[in-house]
Design a protein around this motif. Structure first.
Motif, short mmCIF file in Angstrom:
data_model
loop_
_atom_site.label_atom_id
_atom_site.label_comp_id
_atom_site.label_asym_id
_atom_site.label_seq_id
_atom_site.Cartn_x
_atom_site.Cartn_y
_atom_site.Cartn_z
N MET A 1 0.83 -1.21 0.00
CA MET A 1 0.00 0.00 0.00
C MET A 1 0.87 1.26 0.00
O MET A 1 1.98 1.26 0.53
N ASP A 2 0.35 2.31 -0.59
CA ASP A 2 1.13 3.53 -0.81
C ASP A 2 1.70 4.16 0.45
O ASP A 2 2.75 4.77 0.40
N GLY A 3 1.05 4.03 1.57
CA GLY A 3 1.55 4.63 2.80
C GLY A 3 2.60 3.80 3.51
O GLY A 3 3.22 4.28 4.46
N ALA A 4 2.84 2.58 3.06
CA ALA A 4 3.82 1.70 3.71
C ALA A 4 5.23 2.24 3.52
O ALA A 4 5.57 2.74 2.45
N PHE A 5 6.06 2.11 4.55
CA PHE A 5 7.41 2.65 4.45
C PHE A 5 8.18 2.01 3.30
O PHE A 5 9.02 2.66 2.69
N GLN A 6 7.92 0.75 2.97
CA GLN A 6 8.61 0.10 1.86
C GLN A 6 8.35 0.84 0.55
O GLN A 6 9.27 1.03 -0.26
N SER A 7 7.10 1.21 0.32
CA SER A 7 6.75 1.90 -0.92
C SER A 7 7.48 3.23 -1.02
O SER A 7 7.99 3.59 -2.09
N ILE A 8 7.53 3.95 0.07
CA ILE A 8 8.21 5.24 0.09
C ILE A 8 9.69 5.06 -0.21
O ILE A 8 10.25 5.77 -1.05
N ALA B 1 0.44 -6.36 -2.14
CA ALA B 1 1.48 -6.79 -3.08
C ALA B 1 2.70 -7.26 -2.32
O ALA B 1 3.14 -6.61 -1.38
N ARG B 2 3.23 -8.38 -2.76
CA ARG B 2 4.55 -8.80 -2.33
C ARG B 2 5.53 -7.92 -3.11
O ARG B 2 5.33 -7.69 -4.30
N PRO B 3 6.56 -7.38 -2.48
CA PRO B 3 7.49 -6.55 -3.23
C PRO B 3 8.07 -7.33 -4.41
O PRO B 3 8.51 -8.47 -4.25
N ALA B 4 8.06 -6.71 -5.60
CA ALA B 4 8.55 -7.39 -6.80
C ALA B 4 8.89 -6.37 -7.86
O ALA B 4 8.35 -5.26 -7.88
N MET B 5 9.80 -6.76 -8.77
CA MET B 5 10.14 -5.96 -9.93
C MET B 5 10.27 -6.88 -11.14
O MET B 5 10.92 -7.93 -11.04
N GLN C 1 8.93 -10.20 4.41
CA GLN C 1 8.27 -8.92 4.59
C GLN C 1 8.86 -8.26 5.82
O GLN C 1 8.80 -8.86 6.89
N PRO C 2 9.46 -7.11 5.74
CA PRO C 2 9.70 -6.34 4.52
C PRO C 2 10.93 -6.86 3.78
O PRO C 2 11.79 -7.50 4.36
N SER C 3 10.98 -6.56 2.51
CA SER C 3 12.18 -6.83 1.71
C SER C 3 12.29 -5.75 0.65
O SER C 3 11.30 -5.14 0.27
N PHE C 4 13.52 -5.55 0.22
CA PHE C 4 13.80 -4.52 -0.76
C PHE C 4 14.57 -5.12 -1.93
O PHE C 4 15.37 -6.03 -1.74
N PRO C 5 14.31 -4.64 -3.13
CA PRO C 5 14.97 -5.22 -4.30
C PRO C 5 16.49 -5.02 -4.25
O PRO C 5 16.98 -4.08 -3.62
N PRO C 6 17.21 -5.88 -4.96
CA PRO C 6 18.65 -5.68 -5.11
C PRO C 6 18.89 -4.58 -6.15
O PRO C 6 18.99 -4.85 -7.35
N TYR C 7 18.91 -3.35 -5.71
CA TYR C 7 18.90 -2.19 -6.60
C TYR C 7 20.01 -2.22 -7.64
O TYR C 7 19.79 -1.87 -8.79
#
Length: 170
Positions: A55-62, A130-134, A152-158
């Motif tokens: 969701m847009d307010g989640a810290f992961q999205s930000i 949404a599960r974080p994904a790219m 959860q949480p996870s961040f992509p390998p940028y």
């Protein structure tokens, strides 16, 4: 420092590199307006990076959109998000983050399920996020790169995503 629990997500049968990205129609939001669009119509201008986020307010999205802006990915290809949030929330997120992206609104999570990246929220019957994904998708709808979070949480390998964008733009 904010503390939070890291939770392992169940295995998922998600879209992989080399597969055809499922096409769909949903409201696509930019900073000015939204309209129903298909994923395939966006590929007329070249490859895209499809970014699934909570969701847009989640810290992961930000954090994810801050990183996308800092790395200038939207200058190199179209960055297209997808989440369960409403078009109104998407407009706010885009304005606050200052990133040149667009976001599909998928409130029922049907597209997320089709991509295998839905995440059932604990204690909320019938609610998915949404599960974080790219997914880096070329003009033929072939997925050239796929990353899907396993916790959860996870961040992509940028850096890995950055290299995949370089490869598809070469």
């Amino acid at each position: 420092m904010v503390e939070f629990d890291v939770v392992a997500l169940p295995e998922t049968d998600h879209v992989e590199a080399g597969e055809t990205a499922p096409d769909f129609t949903r409201p696509l939001v930019n900073q000015e307006f939204w309209e129903d669009r298909t994923l395939s119509s966006l590929l007329d201008d070249g490859p895209i990076l499809l970014v699934a986020h909570p969701m847009d307010g989640a810290f992961q999205s930000i954090y994810v959109y801050n990183e996308i802006a800092d790395r200038g990915w939207a200058d190199r290809l179209d960055v297209i998000g997808i989440s369960i949030s409403t078009p109104y929330e998407h407009k706010t997120l885009l304005a606050e983050r200052g990133v040149d992206a667009q976001i599909f609104s998928d409130p029922a999570g049907e597209v997320l399920a089709e991509y295998g990246i839905e995440n059932d929220l604990d204690g909320m019957a019938g609610i998915v996020d949404a599960r974080p994904a790219m997914f880096l998708i070329d003009e033929d709808r072939t997925v050239q790169y796929a990353w899907v979070g396993t916790e959860q949480p996870s961040f992509p390998p940028y850096d890995e995503v950055d290299a995949a964008i370089d490869d598809i733009r070469a």
